[in-house]
Design an enzyme around this catalytic site. Structure first.
Site, PDB file in Angstrom:
ATOM      1  N   GLY A 172       0.734  -1.118  -0.138  1.00 39.75           N
ATOM      2  CA  GLY A 172      -0.089   0.052  -0.005  1.00 39.75           C
ATOM      3  C   GLY A 172       0.775   1.279   0.018  1.00 39.75           C
ATOM      4  O   GLY A 172       0.443   2.418  -0.420  1.00 39.75           O
ATOM      5  N   ASP A 200       3.759   3.069  13.133  1.00 40.33           N
ATOM      6  CA  ASP A 200       3.289   1.902  12.254  1.00 40.33           C
ATOM      7  C   ASP A 200       4.367   0.712  12.609  1.00 40.33           C
ATOM      8  O   ASP A 200       4.875  -0.055  11.779  1.00 40.33           O
ATOM      9  CB  ASP A 200       3.068   2.076  10.668  1.00 40.33           C
ATOM     10  CG  ASP A 200       2.528   0.879   9.998  1.00 40.33           C
ATOM     11  OD1 ASP A 200       1.466   0.338  10.670  1.00 40.33           O
ATOM     12  OD2 ASP A 200       2.733   0.468   8.810  1.00 40.33           O
TER      13      ASP A 200
END
Length: 637
Positions: free
Chosen positions: A38, A151
């Site tokens: 992504g 993340d």
């Protein structure tokens, strides 16, 4: 997304590869695609000017076309590029060329943590503390620079093939792409399984959010399972806020208690209940790591079997061999030459033969690359692993049968000693008192033997007495003597010593003793105090480590370190106690550092002495300073 894995892809380059290569021609030469997701595509490339391999991450073109996202991506990437740490993948350049926005980073030849676990299963508990600690170091450094990763996940943790070290990548950049995915009314495409509750709720984040993700990474590394799972991303995000994962002990076997505590503390839902910082996490993982150092197989076999003469029953030999030898000597001595010959045969069988066996075992350890100094940590590890299990199964209190057997043993030993003393002191009365002293000695010895066997059997269920006795023998002067006797019988072939499990002070002490042994006899005589000083510093450093462990327990792992602030006077008292403990921990850490530094100075000057660049007088001065350090440690303890 990995920054450095993979063999060559055989498929033909796609349009993106060709267009991007045309855009960066002359600066980078693309070789192949490493991966995509992504966040875009990662290419392996060669930086033309410096002729080095780099990994280039390209922002997806449809996102790079949005000016606000383009600017923010460049800002985040340039902020991350300022981070310089051994466990953070370095970003060399951040740039934009035409329609492309990208950054070039160090190429790491390895695999992601996800790939490692998916291909070979969960990591052994002995490897996880080191990996998590290295990630915590990286996070702590970034947090100190004002950068929150946002993340942290196994895909963003690389394991370098050559060194095995962990490196963290994609600092702060993933959130740009994740948030961009919602612009068209889409759903969050980040990593919900590793999001903190406050991140799932869209609340402001700080470094403690990364610690929650680090706890989830540790959970996954040990069990191969995600702490929170759901059929959809939305379901996972809802569970992150409302549900706690199953206890780590239920999903992964053999996880050390302290390691599980660190991970479960990081996974606390309220940020205030997590550790205060990544540095605290790294410190606690260091404690867990010291306790779980993996021992080489030779040491494991030695402490379990090789160090003993006959397994569990060997403790009976040690406990009763010396008393039996004394009693037998007293009985045989009055019988003249025949008795002395019998006594010599008895002593040979009970002492010389076992000593030969033990010297042979010591020689085998030396031939495997281990020395006397390596035995202490190995025996401590063996004792620690069995302590909690025995405590849970049998408790702390001695059962009634054990106490009875202990009383019989003491009474029997007392009666045997008394009768043997009579036979030894008044041999002229032998004919007169022999009629009742002999049976008394036999009956008392029988009672001591039967009672001792029963008592030790019962005691050994609660306490690993066998290992404790052999540990005392091997790690003390007797063991040192056995290794010294065994050393001349070694073959000339040298074996590389295993040092990964040794504490620093033990490795330095061992090196210093070997250097001292190689000095000329006259020099050794002038430095005769050096071995004792080195051993004292080793012991003091070990005591400091033990004290540091106790303080870490009290500060970091005990209930006092976990509870919410209690009201008024109780809270103030608790805070004062914790402050005192932290101050003492600082003093202990300082003294430990001084002890290790003193050992390092002694070793370094011994090397200089061998090279002829220092004098005995300089080393004598260092020994005096080292003794001062030891005295300060004694005062502190």
């Amino acid at each position: 997304m990995t920054a450095g894995r993979g063999g060559p892809r055989l498929s033909a380059p796609d349009r993106l590869f060709l267009d991007f290569q045309a855009a960066v021609a002359g600066r980078y030469s693309l070789e192949r695609e490493l991966g995509r997701g992504g966040m875009g595509v990662v290419y392996l490339a060669r930086e033309v000017r410096l002729d080095r391999l780099v990994a280039i991450k390209v922002l997806p073109p449809h996102l790079a076309a949005v000016e606000s996202l383009r600017d923010r991506f460049l800002t985040e990437a340039r902020t991350a590029a300022k981070l310089s740490h051994p466990h953070i993948v370095a970003i060399y350049a951040v740039d934009e060329t035409g329609a492309f926005v990208y950054y070039a980073m160090a190429y790491v030849d390895g695999e992601t943590l996800t790939e490692r676990i998916r291909s070979r299963g969960p990591l052994p508990p002995s490897q996880v503390p080191r990996l998590l600690r290295e990630v915590a170091w990286a996070l702590g450094y970034a947090h100190a620079q004002g950068v929150v990763h946002r993340d942290v996940k196994p895909d963003n943790i690389l394991i370098e093939t050559a060194s095995g070290r962990a490196l963290v990548t994609d600092f702060g950049i993933a959130s740009v792409v994740r948030e961009a995915s919602t612009l068209d009314g889409g759903t969050v495409t980040g990593t919900p399984e590793f999001m903190s509750p406050e991140q799932a709720l869209g609340e402001p984040l700080d470094g403690r959010s990364d610690l929650y993700a680090l706890g989830a990474v540790g959970y996954f590394a040990l069990s191969g399972r995600l702490p929170i799972e759901g059929e959809t991303a939305t379901a996972v995000l809802a569970k992150q806020v409302t549900e706690s994962p199953r206890a780590l002990a239920e999903v992964a076997e053999g996880v050390p208690r302290r390691l599980a505590q660190v991970i479960e503390q990081c996974l606390a839902k309220p940020p205030d209940e997590r550790p205060e910082s990544a540095g605290v996490v790294a410190e606690r993982l260091g404690v867990a790591l010291e306790q779980r150092r993996e021992l080489p197989v030779a040491l494991r076999v030695f402490v379990k079997r090789g160090a003993r003469l006959s397994g569990p029953g060997s403790l009976l030999y040690l406990a009763f061999g010396l008393p039996t030898l004394v009693f037998t000597a007293a009985a045989l001595a009055p019988r003249g030459a025949e008795g002395l010959a019998a006594l010599a045969a008895f002593v040979t069988g009970t002492t010389v033969v076992p000593l030969v066996v033990l010297v042979t075992r010591a020689r085998r350890m030396l031939a495997s690359g281990f020395d006397h100094q390596d035995l202490g940590p190995a025996f401590r590890r063996e004792l620690e692993e069995g302590h909690e299990e025995r405590l849970f199964e049998y408790g702390r209190t001695a059962p009634f049968l054990e106490r009875i057997m202990g009383f019989v043993t003491v009474a029997g030993l007392g009666g045997a000693a008394f009768s043997a003393l009579l036979m030894a002191v008044v041999p002229s009365w032998w004919r007169t008192i022999g009629e009742w002293v002999g049976p008394l000695f036999g009956l008392s010895s029988f009672a001591a033997s039967v009672g001792g066997i029963g008592w030790m059997y019962q005691l050994n269920r609660r306490v690993d007495l066998d290992t404790r006795i052999w540990s005392w023998l091997w790690t003390g002067r007797v063991g040192r003597l056995l290794f010294r006797v065994a050393r001349p019988f070694l073959r000339a072939r040298a074996v590389a010593a295993f040092t990964t499990h040794r504490a620093t002070e033990l490795a330095l002490g061992l090196a210093a003793e070997k250097l001292f042994a190689d000095l000329p006899r006259d020099t050794r005589r002038r430095l005769h105090e050096l071995p004792a000083t080195v051993r004292r510093l080793e012991t003091d450093a070990q005591r400091m480590r033990a004290r540091l462990e106790q303080l870490n327990d009290a500060i970091g792992f005990g209930p006092a370190g976990e509870a919410a602030d209690p009201p008024s006077e109780v809270g103030a008292r608790r805070d004062a106690v914790l402050a005192d403990l932290r101050r003492e921990r600082e003093r202990v850490q300082h003294r430990l550092t001084e002890a290790v530094a003193a050992l390092e100075t002694i070793r370094l000057n011994l090397l200089k002495l061998h090279a002829g660049s220092t004098t005995v007088e300089t080393l004598t001065t260092d020994l005096g300073l080292a003794r001062d350090v030891a005295r300060e440690i004694d005062l502190l303890l």
